[in-house]
Motif scaffolding. Structure first.
Motif, mmCIF file in Angstrom:
data_model
loop_
_atom_site.group_PDB
_atom_site.id
_atom_site.type_symbol
_atom_site.label_atom_id
_atom_site.label_comp_id
_atom_site.label_asym_id
_atom_site.label_seq_id
_atom_site.Cartn_x
_atom_site.Cartn_y
_atom_site.Cartn_z
ATOM 1 N N PHE A 11 1.041 -1.087 -0.108
ATOM 2 C CA PHE A 11 -0.120 0.071 -0.085
ATOM 3 C C PHE A 11 0.723 1.491 0.144
ATOM 4 N N ALA A 12 2.023 1.175 0.760
ATOM 5 C CA ALA A 12 2.774 2.426 0.994
ATOM 6 C C ALA A 12 3.450 2.709 -0.483
ATOM 7 N N GLY A 13 3.989 1.497 -0.914
ATOM 8 C CA GLY A 13 4.492 1.520 -2.341
ATOM 9 C C GLY A 13 3.866 2.066 -3.262
ATOM 10 N N LEU A 14 2.751 1.877 -3.304
ATOM 11 C CA LEU A 14 1.752 2.173 -4.488
ATOM 12 C C LEU A 14 1.658 3.758 -4.344
ATOM 13 N N ILE A 15 1.380 4.153 -3.353
ATOM 14 C CA ILE A 15 0.859 5.585 -2.984
ATOM 15 C C ILE A 15 2.338 6.563 -3.143
ATOM 16 N N ALA A 16 3.420 5.871 -2.749
ATOM 17 C CA ALA A 16 4.664 6.649 -2.838
ATOM 18 C C ALA A 16 4.897 6.575 -4.332
ATOM 19 N N GLY A 17 4.994 5.473 -4.889
ATOM 20 C CA GLY A 17 5.386 5.393 -6.662
ATOM 21 C C GLY A 17 4.540 6.087 -7.291
ATOM 22 N N LEU A 18 3.151 6.214 -7.048
ATOM 23 C CA LEU A 18 2.464 7.172 -7.827
ATOM 24 C C LEU A 18 2.639 8.852 -7.776
ATOM 25 N N TYR A 82 11.476 -0.861 -1.962
ATOM 26 C CA TYR A 82 11.967 -0.023 -0.791
ATOM 27 C C TYR A 82 11.002 -0.168 0.291
ATOM 28 N N GLY A 83 9.621 -0.179 0.077
ATOM 29 C CA GLY A 83 8.591 -0.357 1.266
ATOM 30 C C GLY A 83 8.985 -1.553 1.970
ATOM 31 N N LEU A 84 9.334 -2.736 1.193
ATOM 32 C CA LEU A 84 9.594 -4.022 2.108
ATOM 33 C C LEU A 84 10.812 -3.773 3.070
ATOM 34 N N LEU A 85 11.598 -3.348 2.514
ATOM 35 C CA LEU A 85 12.961 -3.189 3.227
ATOM 36 C C LEU A 85 12.657 -2.122 4.469
ATOM 37 N N ILE A 107 8.412 9.482 9.081
ATOM 38 C CA ILE A 107 9.139 10.363 8.241
ATOM 39 C C ILE A 107 10.647 10.231 8.268
ATOM 40 N N ILE A 108 11.042 10.048 9.616
ATOM 41 C CA ILE A 108 12.272 10.066 10.059
ATOM 42 C C ILE A 108 12.952 8.533 9.194
ATOM 43 N N TRP A 109 12.442 7.608 9.368
ATOM 44 C CA TRP A 109 12.545 6.456 8.519
ATOM 45 C C TRP A 109 12.834 6.577 7.127
ATOM 46 N N GLY A 110 11.931 7.313 6.587
ATOM 47 C CA GLY A 110 11.883 7.707 4.953
ATOM 48 C C GLY A 110 13.146 8.303 4.873
ATOM 49 N N LEU A 111 13.398 9.459 5.403
ATOM 50 C CA LEU A 111 14.623 10.298 5.176
ATOM 51 C C LEU A 111 16.002 9.607 5.143
ATOM 52 N N ALA A 112 15.769 8.644 6.292
ATOM 53 C CA ALA A 112 17.236 7.909 6.300
ATOM 54 C C ALA A 112 17.427 6.956 5.212
ATOM 55 N N GLY A 113 16.089 6.546 4.632
ATOM 56 C CA GLY A 113 16.114 5.536 3.386
ATOM 57 C C GLY A 113 16.877 6.423 2.340
ATOM 58 N N PHE A 114 16.245 7.708 2.062
ATOM 59 C CA PHE A 114 16.550 8.713 0.997
ATOM 60 C C PHE A 114 18.218 8.810 1.158
ATOM 61 N N HIS A 203 16.495 18.381 -9.330
ATOM 62 C CA HIS A 203 15.251 18.138 -9.023
ATOM 63 C C HIS A 203 15.094 16.650 -8.878
ATOM 64 N N SER A 204 16.210 15.794 -9.427
ATOM 65 C CA SER A 204 15.909 14.328 -9.341
ATOM 66 C C SER A 204 15.926 13.777 -7.694
ATOM 67 N N LEU A 205 17.104 14.705 -7.043
ATOM 68 C CA LEU A 205 17.135 14.381 -5.729
ATOM 69 C C LEU A 205 16.051 14.994 -4.878
ATOM 70 N N GLY A 206 15.693 15.892 -5.011
ATOM 71 C CA GLY A 206 14.679 16.795 -4.295
ATOM 72 C C GLY A 206 13.284 16.041 -4.518
ATOM 73 N N PHE A 207 13.026 15.428 -5.289
ATOM 74 C CA PHE A 207 11.647 14.812 -5.411
ATOM 75 C C PHE A 207 11.822 13.320 -5.038
ATOM 76 N N ALA A 208 13.000 12.756 -5.142
ATOM 77 C CA ALA A 208 13.090 11.515 -4.629
ATOM 78 C C ALA A 208 12.999 11.711 -3.014
ATOM 79 N N ALA A 209 13.300 12.637 -2.412
ATOM 80 C CA ALA A 209 13.557 12.842 -1.091
ATOM 81 C C ALA A 209 11.768 12.870 -0.684
ATOM 82 N N VAL A 210 10.886 13.817 -1.534
ATOM 83 C CA VAL A 210 9.431 13.626 -1.226
ATOM 84 C C VAL A 210 9.087 12.180 -1.346
ATOM 85 N N GLY A 211 9.467 11.292 -2.329
ATOM 86 C CA GLY A 211 9.060 10.114 -2.479
ATOM 87 C C GLY A 211 9.267 9.042 -1.196
ATOM 88 N N TRP A 212 10.470 9.201 -0.640
ATOM 89 C CA TRP A 212 10.992 8.487 0.367
ATOM 90 C C TRP A 212 10.125 9.055 1.541
#
Length: 229
Positions: A11-18, A82-85, A107-114, A203-212
């Motif tokens: 579920f999280a992967g589908l939302i973040a991926g879109l 990424y969501g599974l990990l 959110i902190i976990w996502g930033l760490a993944g990014f 742009h690539s890194l900035g919006f990747a951060a949003v996705g993470w």
């Protein structure tokens, strides 16, 4: 727990991926397509006499919808992985360390993944426009994977290790691949304007951060017990 882990990641992967795919369509892919014009020679940065020729009219997105659908699919699969990990790491931290999982901590976990997967490797190997010369692929892949693993391990030592020694060891592990350095060519030469390359990297890194961040939030939202949400 396994069923909850899998469903949370999907579920999280589908939302973040879109969301990531939408941001790429608006901000990143136009720059990528413009870079391809320089790669093919359809647009030149300078004439042979040194006078500027390039402009800021980026190409449209129409006419390549098969390719764009592949981009959406790639984002969905990638962010689900990424969501599974991420959910597996959250579950391990909760069970072994007693770390509380909430959407805010997600959110902190996502930033760490990014930082581990995108930002740290980009320090040595930033996202590249088409036609950008680079070193041989195999050494770059080895350094890229090693940097991700070292950064993730180092952050885990800092976050969950006890004592100053463990924290310093984590910092050293994070810095190790950067001190070794990524493989690079001895000279710089490219066909696209450096301003376009810089904008593409930003742009690539900035919006990747949003996705993470989105991924981390929703992984924790779906995975956390009801009393933690």
């Amino acid at each position: 727990m396994t069923k909850n882990l899998l469903s949370s990641a999907v579920f999280a992967g589908l939302i973040a991926g879109l969301i990531a795919a939408l941001l790429q369509f608006v901000f990143v892919i136009p720059l990528l397509l413009e870079g391809e014009l320089y790669e093919t020679g359809a647009r030149l940065h300078f004439h042979a006499d040194g006078t500027p020729q390039s402009d800021r009219s980026a190409p449209g997105l129409g006419g390549e919808w098969g390719r764009h659908l592949m981009t959406i699919g790639f984002n969905l699969v990638t962010y689900t992985g990424y969501g599974l990990l991420l959910v597996a790491s959250m579950g391990f931290a909760r069970e072994r360390v007693g770390f509380q999982i909430t959407p805010k901590s997600g959110i902190i976990w996502g930033l760490a993944g990014f930082v581990a997967v995108q930002l740290a490797p980009a320090v040595g190997l930033p996202p590249e426009l088409p036609g950008t010369p680079a070193a041989e692929l195999a050494p770059r892949q080895i350094w890229w994977i090693s940097t991700i693993l070292a950064t993730a391990a180092g952050m885990a030592l800092i976050a969950f290790g006890r004592g100053v020694f463990m924290h310093l060891l984590g910092l050293l592990v994070i810095l190790a691949p950067q001190l070794i350095g990524a493989p690079h060519l001895d000279t710089f030469y490219g066909v696209a304007p450096p301003e376009l390359s810089a904008e593409f990297v930003t742009h690539s890194l900035g919006f990747a951060a949003v996705g993470w961040v989105t991924l981390g939030y929703f992984c924790a939202f779906f995975f956390a017990p009801d009393d933690d949400v």
